[in-house]
Design an enzyme around this catalytic site. Structure first.
Site, PDB file in Angstrom:
ATOM      1  N   TRP A  26       0.834  -1.210   0.000  1.00  0.00           N
ATOM      2  CA  TRP A  26       0.000   0.000   0.000  1.00  0.00           C
ATOM      3  C   TRP A  26       0.872   1.265   0.000  1.00  0.00           C
ATOM      4  O   TRP A  26       0.365   2.374  -0.092  1.00  0.00           O
ATOM      5  CB  TRP A  26      -0.968   0.018   1.183  1.00  0.00           C
ATOM      6  CG  TRP A  26      -0.320  -0.226   2.512  1.00  0.00           C
ATOM      7  CD1 TRP A  26       0.137   0.705   3.380  1.00  0.00           C
ATOM      8  CD2 TRP A  26      -0.070  -1.496   3.124  1.00  0.00           C
ATOM      9  NE1 TRP A  26       0.672   0.101   4.496  1.00  0.00           N
ATOM     10  CE2 TRP A  26       0.552  -1.252   4.365  1.00  0.00           C
ATOM     11  CE3 TRP A  26      -0.314  -2.819   2.732  1.00  0.00           C
ATOM     12  CZ2 TRP A  26       0.930  -2.278   5.225  1.00  0.00           C
ATOM     13  CZ3 TRP A  26       0.075  -3.840   3.598  1.00  0.00           C
ATOM     14  CH2 TRP A  26       0.683  -3.564   4.819  1.00  0.00           C
ATOM     15  N   GLU A  39      -5.567  -0.219   6.458  1.00  0.00           N
ATOM     16  CA  GLU A  39      -5.841   0.206   7.839  1.00  0.00           C
ATOM     17  C   GLU A  39      -6.864  -0.718   8.507  1.00  0.00           C
ATOM     18  O   GLU A  39      -6.739  -1.033   9.686  1.00  0.00           O
ATOM     19  CB  GLU A  39      -6.322   1.659   7.886  1.00  0.00           C
ATOM     20  CG  GLU A  39      -5.221   2.680   7.643  1.00  0.00           C
ATOM     21  CD  GLU A  39      -4.034   2.540   8.610  1.00  0.00           C
ATOM     22  OE1 GLU A  39      -4.239   2.128   9.760  1.00  0.00           O
ATOM     23  OE2 GLU A  39      -2.901   2.811   8.191  1.00  0.00           O
ATOM     24  N   GLN A  44      -5.727  -4.980  14.755  1.00  0.00           N
ATOM     25  CA  GLN A  44      -5.656  -6.290  15.430  1.00  0.00           C
ATOM     26  C   GLN A  44      -4.814  -7.331  14.709  1.00  0.00           C
ATOM     27  O   GLN A  44      -4.793  -8.495  15.117  1.00  0.00           O
ATOM     28  CB  GLN A  44      -7.063  -6.936  15.619  1.00  0.00           C
ATOM     29  CG  GLN A  44      -8.182  -6.002  15.910  1.00  0.00           C
ATOM     30  CD  GLN A  44      -8.289  -5.700  17.379  1.00  0.00           C
ATOM     31  OE1 GLN A  44      -7.539  -6.247  18.161  1.00  0.00           O
ATOM     32  NE2 GLN A  44      -9.171  -4.826  17.740  1.00  0.00           N
ATOM     33  N   LEU A  82      -8.502 -14.216   9.020  1.00  0.00           N
ATOM     34  CA  LEU A  82      -7.942 -12.971   9.570  1.00  0.00           C
ATOM     35  C   LEU A  82      -8.543 -12.627  10.934  1.00  0.00           C
ATOM     36  O   LEU A  82      -7.969 -11.866  11.698  1.00  0.00           O
ATOM     37  CB  LEU A  82      -8.203 -11.799   8.618  1.00  0.00           C
ATOM     38  CG  LEU A  82      -7.078 -11.327   7.698  1.00  0.00           C
ATOM     39  CD1 LEU A  82      -7.486 -10.048   6.979  1.00  0.00           C
ATOM     40  CD2 LEU A  82      -5.783 -11.105   8.455  1.00  0.00           C
ATOM     41  N   TYR A 120      -8.530   6.780  15.431  1.00  0.00           N
ATOM     42  CA  TYR A 120      -7.217   6.375  14.899  1.00  0.00           C
ATOM     43  C   TYR A 120      -7.293   6.163  13.376  1.00  0.00           C
ATOM     44  O   TYR A 120      -6.494   6.698  12.607  1.00  0.00           O
ATOM     45  CB  TYR A 120      -6.716   5.093  15.598  1.00  0.00           C
ATOM     46  CG  TYR A 120      -5.702   4.401  14.744  1.00  0.00           C
ATOM     47  CD1 TYR A 120      -4.415   4.912  14.646  1.00  0.00           C
ATOM     48  CD2 TYR A 120      -6.052   3.312  13.944  1.00  0.00           C
ATOM     49  CE1 TYR A 120      -3.483   4.348  13.793  1.00  0.00           C
ATOM     50  CE2 TYR A 120      -5.135   2.736  13.082  1.00  0.00           C
ATOM     51  CZ  TYR A 120      -3.858   3.261  13.018  1.00  0.00           C
ATOM     52  OH  TYR A 120      -2.954   2.707  12.154  1.00  0.00           O
ATOM     53  N   ASP A 138      -1.614   5.194  17.360  1.00  0.00           N
ATOM     54  CA  ASP A 138      -1.960   3.786  17.596  1.00  0.00           C
ATOM     55  C   ASP A 138      -1.061   3.231  18.708  1.00  0.00           C
ATOM     56  O   ASP A 138      -0.310   3.992  19.337  1.00  0.00           O
ATOM     57  CB  ASP A 138      -1.830   2.966  16.301  1.00  0.00           C
ATOM     58  CG  ASP A 138      -0.377   2.810  15.859  1.00  0.00           C
ATOM     59  OD1 ASP A 138       0.516   3.487  16.434  1.00  0.00           O
ATOM     60  OD2 ASP A 138      -0.121   2.001  14.958  1.00  0.00           O
ATOM     61  N   CYS A 200      17.371   0.706  21.173  1.00  0.00           N
ATOM     62  CA  CYS A 200      17.701   2.122  21.365  1.00  0.00           C
ATOM     63  C   CYS A 200      18.992   2.511  20.651  1.00  0.00           C
ATOM     64  O   CYS A 200      19.133   3.635  20.183  1.00  0.00           O
ATOM     65  CB  CYS A 200      17.783   2.448  22.852  1.00  0.00           C
ATOM     66  SG  CYS A 200      16.257   2.073  23.729  1.00  0.00           S
ATOM     67  N   CYS A 209      15.137  10.879  23.817  1.00  0.00           N
ATOM     68  CA  CYS A 209      14.322   9.917  24.580  1.00  0.00           C
ATOM     69  C   CYS A 209      14.686   9.888  26.063  1.00  0.00           C
ATOM     70  O   CYS A 209      15.766   9.463  26.448  1.00  0.00           O
ATOM     71  CB  CYS A 209      14.482   8.527  23.968  1.00  0.00           C
ATOM     72  SG  CYS A 209      13.428   7.309  24.755  1.00  0.00           S
TER      73      CYS A 209
HETATM   74 FE1  SF4 Z   1      14.682   3.432  22.631  1.00  0.00          FE
HETATM   75 FE2  SF4 Z   1      13.444   5.713  23.059  1.00  0.00          FE
HETATM   76 FE3  SF4 Z   1      14.117   5.038  20.583  1.00  0.00          FE
HETATM   77 FE4  SF4 Z   1      12.185   3.755  21.808  1.00  0.00          FE
HETATM   78  S1  SF4 Z   1      12.168   5.914  21.253  1.00  0.00           S
HETATM   79  S2  SF4 Z   1      13.858   2.801  20.660  1.00  0.00           S
HETATM   80  S3  SF4 Z   1      12.902   3.723  23.901  1.00  0.00           S
HETATM   81  S4  SF4 Z   1      15.498   5.437  22.253  1.00  0.00           S
END
Ligand code: SF4
Length: 344
Positions: A26, A39, A44, A82, A120, A138, A200, A209
């Site tokens: 898509w 969508e 689910q 599904l 959403y 979401d 991360c 973050c």
């Molecule tokens: Fe890690 Fe934050 Fe990136 Fe998520 S948004 S992967 S918690 S650094």
């Protein structure tokens, strides 16, 4: 909530997305119709599971008009396996309504009028297919936003968390490119900022973050878990003269209207026939853990039993050669296939 450099955040997210996003059907030659179908299917359901359904669906129902003029039976047959079949019914109804609209529905408010479209989905359709500056929130996006802001409060459910994080989602939304921004957020949540294993070190927005900085990413977001409920259902697998006994769910049933299942055993066999357990199956639906015991009769059905079936509403015999033409819900299709091979 946390104050981040929004321009830099958007830029890093976008650069990462353009290089790393998965090639999904898509996304190539996008269209409003493909966005709507994807969508609905993705509510689910994981991407990998829905991909074969999506391509088969597009082959049979390439646009709103074809879908609108198809029968509910055909539509459900394409959705078989599904799950959450109300999505298929709502998509079908949506197509029927869409083709009667004199003008293209473009706003969230317009799309909220269609069946099966909540906040959403309306934001996803209007931003992705119609470039409206709407933020999509979401489960994946909630997770990213909760982690970016190191929000440790517990939410009673996804909806509550969605309401809480929506203002922040709008704050960081790239209004000039909402389509790509939203898809990038969802992609990040699906592939990098995952629930159990956030990567991360590969994350393009890790510098913004808070959860990473505090080392608490894995424990966020905190969503209240409903207590597990254990259920036992008894069902029948009876073949008589090459006909399999099935029950057809009532047309006003909320979840499985007009679909076929192995019938529930309880009332039917009680005190009438000796029956024997042939297999037990376990499955989970949301917080329900269900054990389904499937019984067969120990002797050929006698006349009084056959009469009782005849008089029962919703019970029907389907010839084994016709089984593939009726719509069974996913687990029932697997059980019927397995048992017909095992007991033939
Ligand atoms: Fe890690 Fe934050 Fe990136 Fe998520 S948004 S992967 S918690 S650094």
């Amino acid at each position: 909530m946390s104050s981040i450099n929004i321009k830099q955040f958007q830029k890093r997210l976008q650069t990462w997305y353009q290089k790393n996003h998965r090639k999904l059907p898509w996304r190539s030659n996008p269209s409003l119709y493909k966005t709507v179908v994807s969508e609905f299917m993705l509510q689910q359901t994981q991407v990998d599971t829905m991909l074969p359904y999506f391509s088969k669906w597009l082959q049979s129902f390439p646009d709103f008009k074809t879908l609108a003029s198809s029968s509910e039976e055909e539509v459900l047959k394409h959705w078989e396996g599904l799950g959450y079949y109300s999505r298929a019914r709502n998509l079908h109804k949506l197509a029927k309504e869409f083709v009667t609209r004199p003008t293209l529905p473009t706003s969230v408010a317009d799309w909220l009028e269609f069946p099966g479209v909540g906040p959403y989905t309306a934001a996803a359709i209007t931003s992705i297919a119609l470039d409206q500056p709407e933020a999509v929130v979401d489960g994946n996006v909630i997770r990213i936003l909760a982690r970016l802001t190191a929000t440790t409060q517990e939410f009673k459910d996804n909806n509550t968390a969605m309401k809480y994080f929506t203002p922040f989602a709008y704050k960081i939304l790239n209004n000039e490119n909402p389509n790509s921004h939203n898809q990038a957020m969802m992609e990040l949540g699906a592939t990098i900022c995952t629930k159990a294993n956030p990567r991360c070190d590969s994350c393009p927005v890790s510098q913004f973050c808070e959860a990473k900085a505090q080392g608490i990413a894995i424990s966020i977001p905190k969503l209240f878990r409903k207590k597990t409920v254990n259920l036992t259902l008894n069902r029948l697998y009876i073949v008589h003269k090459n006909f399999l006994l099935l029950s057809k769910t009532a047309s006003n049933s909320k979840r499985l209207a007009n679909m076929y299942e192995l019938p529930k055993a309880d009332d039917l066999v009680k005190n009438i026939h000796e029956h024997v357990l042939i297999v037990s199956k376990k499955r989970s639906i949301t917080h329900h853990r269900i054990q389904e015991n499937i019984y067969s009769l120990s002797a050929k059905p006698d006349r009084s039993f056959l009469n009782k079936i005849k008089a029962s509403r919703g019970l029907t015999w389907i010839h084994l050669t016709e089984i593939n033409s009726v719509t069974l819900s996913g687990p029932h299709r697997r059980w019927v296939t397995e048992l017909s091979e095992k007991l033939s």
